[in-house]
Design an enzyme around this catalytic site. Structure first.
Site, mmCIF file in Angstrom:
data_model
loop_
_atom_site.group_PDB
_atom_site.id
_atom_site.type_symbol
_atom_site.label_atom_id
_atom_site.label_comp_id
_atom_site.label_asym_id
_atom_site.label_seq_id
_atom_site.Cartn_x
_atom_site.Cartn_y
_atom_site.Cartn_z
ATOM 1 N N ASP A 111 22.892 -4.548 -7.964
ATOM 2 C CA ASP A 111 21.839 -3.693 -8.789
ATOM 3 C C ASP A 111 22.577 -4.233 -10.294
ATOM 4 O O ASP A 111 22.128 -5.200 -10.752
ATOM 5 C CB ASP A 111 22.134 -2.100 -8.668
ATOM 6 C CG ASP A 111 21.424 -1.545 -9.650
ATOM 7 O OD1 ASP A 111 20.225 -1.835 -9.955
ATOM 8 O OD2 ASP A 111 21.954 -0.158 -9.819
ATOM 9 N N LYS A 139 18.113 -6.289 -7.140
ATOM 10 C CA LYS A 139 17.283 -5.690 -8.255
ATOM 11 C C LYS A 139 17.643 -6.364 -9.428
ATOM 12 O O LYS A 139 18.262 -5.966 -10.399
ATOM 13 C CB LYS A 139 17.582 -4.178 -8.433
ATOM 14 C CG LYS A 139 16.536 -3.172 -8.013
ATOM 15 C CD LYS A 139 16.858 -1.986 -8.513
ATOM 16 C CE LYS A 139 17.132 -0.876 -7.637
ATOM 17 N NZ LYS A 139 17.747 0.576 -7.928
ATOM 18 N N PHE A 160 14.058 3.190 -7.547
ATOM 19 C CA PHE A 160 15.377 3.630 -6.868
ATOM 20 C C PHE A 160 14.761 3.660 -5.382
ATOM 21 O O PHE A 160 13.949 4.380 -5.065
ATOM 22 C CB PHE A 160 15.708 4.963 -7.176
ATOM 23 C CG PHE A 160 17.201 5.162 -6.854
ATOM 24 C CD1 PHE A 160 18.384 4.887 -7.541
ATOM 25 C CD2 PHE A 160 17.380 5.892 -5.737
ATOM 26 C CE1 PHE A 160 19.663 5.059 -7.100
ATOM 27 C CE2 PHE A 160 18.683 6.380 -5.036
ATOM 28 C CZ PHE A 160 19.675 5.871 -5.840
ATOM 29 N N VAL A 161 15.816 2.892 -4.511
ATOM 30 C CA VAL A 161 15.542 2.950 -3.035
ATOM 31 C C VAL A 161 16.415 3.563 -2.086
ATOM 32 O O VAL A 161 17.437 3.862 -2.540
ATOM 33 C CB VAL A 161 15.191 1.605 -2.640
ATOM 34 C CG1 VAL A 161 13.786 0.839 -3.292
ATOM 35 C CG2 VAL A 161 16.131 0.632 -3.015
ATOM 36 N N ASP A 167 21.742 5.568 -0.024
ATOM 37 C CA ASP A 167 21.200 6.939 -0.066
ATOM 38 C C ASP A 167 20.858 7.433 -1.481
ATOM 39 O O ASP A 167 20.866 6.967 -2.554
ATOM 40 C CB ASP A 167 22.716 7.602 -0.114
ATOM 41 C CG ASP A 167 23.632 7.600 -1.145
ATOM 42 O OD1 ASP A 167 23.978 6.377 -1.789
ATOM 43 O OD2 ASP A 167 24.055 8.468 -1.757
ATOM 44 N N ARG A 173 20.339 7.772 4.436
ATOM 45 C CA ARG A 173 21.024 6.406 4.826
ATOM 46 C C ARG A 173 20.637 5.860 6.048
ATOM 47 O O ARG A 173 20.593 4.805 6.535
ATOM 48 C CB ARG A 173 22.559 6.325 4.904
ATOM 49 C CG ARG A 173 23.296 6.638 3.642
ATOM 50 C CD ARG A 173 24.811 6.635 3.812
ATOM 51 N NE ARG A 173 25.381 7.011 2.763
ATOM 52 C CZ ARG A 173 25.771 6.350 1.571
ATOM 53 N NH1 ARG A 173 25.165 5.357 1.160
ATOM 54 N NH2 ARG A 173 26.600 7.096 0.397
HETATM 55 P P1 IMP Z 1 25.790 -2.174 -8.821
HETATM 56 O O1 IMP Z 1 25.205 -1.191 -10.008
HETATM 57 O O2 IMP Z 1 25.285 -3.415 -8.827
HETATM 58 O O3 IMP Z 1 27.454 -1.599 -9.144
HETATM 59 O O4 IMP Z 1 25.605 -1.037 -7.517
HETATM 60 C C1 IMP Z 1 26.298 -0.152 -7.239
HETATM 61 C C2 IMP Z 1 25.959 0.491 -5.957
HETATM 62 O O5 IMP Z 1 25.006 1.501 -6.300
HETATM 63 C C3 IMP Z 1 25.273 -0.270 -4.887
HETATM 64 O O6 IMP Z 1 26.072 -0.666 -3.877
HETATM 65 C C4 IMP Z 1 24.706 1.158 -4.270
HETATM 66 O O7 IMP Z 1 25.396 1.631 -3.341
HETATM 67 C C5 IMP Z 1 24.183 1.645 -5.499
HETATM 68 N N1 IMP Z 1 22.771 1.831 -5.489
HETATM 69 C C6 IMP Z 1 22.217 0.788 -6.665
HETATM 70 N N2 IMP Z 1 20.874 0.910 -6.644
HETATM 71 C C7 IMP Z 1 20.382 1.584 -5.753
HETATM 72 C C8 IMP Z 1 19.355 2.330 -5.205
HETATM 73 O O8 IMP Z 1 18.208 1.831 -5.707
HETATM 74 N N3 IMP Z 1 19.373 3.358 -4.307
HETATM 75 C C9 IMP Z 1 20.481 3.530 -4.033
HETATM 76 N N4 IMP Z 1 21.851 2.923 -4.266
HETATM 77 C C10 IMP Z 1 21.570 2.159 -4.981
#
Ligand code: IMP
Ligand code: MG
Length: 190
Positions: A111, A139, A160-161, A167, A173
């Site tokens: 993300d 994403k 948001f998925v 989750d 989950r």
């Molecule tokens: P980061 O923002 O790339 O550090 O992602 C951190 C964490 O946020 C990911 O490992 C997911 O657990 C959670 N996350 C990010 N986007 C989503 C989403 O769309 N749905 C659910 N969890 C998300």
């Protein structure tokens, strides 16, 4: 990618299905083929970021051919709901020594990039011989830290998925597909 927009009336937070169970199954098999080719004859250590990566990791690993080792790290950046809170908290509780080892880092979604870049750095600091990253979802529009994964299941839009390990407030989950949360639950947070 299957993008059938089926209503999920029984699951009140969900708007539609973004990736079906069958599409996930096909894509995981293709990713496993690619990874098997890349690591043929090499000793592999898989590091999964829990909790989000557990279902993806479980399905992927059963299709990998090397007698690999598995360990997990815990990371959290979403404390409640859908809003990220900046720097992720990485709990470094690795049991395996990864010095000199080829590591495949697995997560549910790439993300902002904060989590994977932090864990990637941690694994390099522990002297892994190589670190490649495999995520089910990417994403791209949300990236804050420049980070790309070598193996990506699906690039998805900025929604948001949930499901297949992901989750919303620790729910969903267990959904076997990827569903999109209704916008009113994350409006303003993405
Ligand atoms: P980061 O923002 O790339 O550090 O992602 C951190 C964490 O946020 C990911 O490992 C997911 O657990 C959670 N996350 C990010 N986007 C989503 C989403 O769309 N749905 C659910 N969890 C998300
Ligand atoms: Mg996660």
């Amino acid at each position: 990618m299957a993008t059938a927009r089926k209503p999920l009336r029984e699951l009140k937070h969900l708007d539609h299905i973004l990736v079906s169970e069958a599409a996930i199954r096909r894509r995981v098999a293709a990713l496993a083929d690619e990874i098997n080719r890349a690591y043929r004859g090499k000793d592999l250590t898989v590091i999964a970021i829990v909790n989000g990566a557990i279902i993806f990791t479980a399905d992927l690993l059963r299709q990998l051919r090397s007698p690999l080792r598995l360990d997990c790290v815990r990371a959290s950046s979403y404390h409640a709901g859908t809003a990220a809170t900046g720097k992720p908290v990485i709990v470094d509780n690795l049991k395996l020594d990864i010095a000199g080892q080829h590591v495949l880092l697995v997560d549910d979604i790439l993300d902002t990039g904060n989590t994977l870049s932090a864990v990637h750095e941690l694994l390099l600091a522990k002297k892994a011989a190589s670190v490649r990253t495999c995520v089910l979802l990417d994403k791209k529009a949300r990236r804050v830290v420049p980070f790309e994964a070598e193996y990506v299941g699906f690039e998805i839009p900025n929604e948001f998925v949930v499901g297949y390990g992901l989750d919303f407030n620790e729910r969903y989950r267990n959904l076997p597909c990827i569903g999109v949360l209704k916008r009113r639950y994350y409006a303003g947070n993405l």
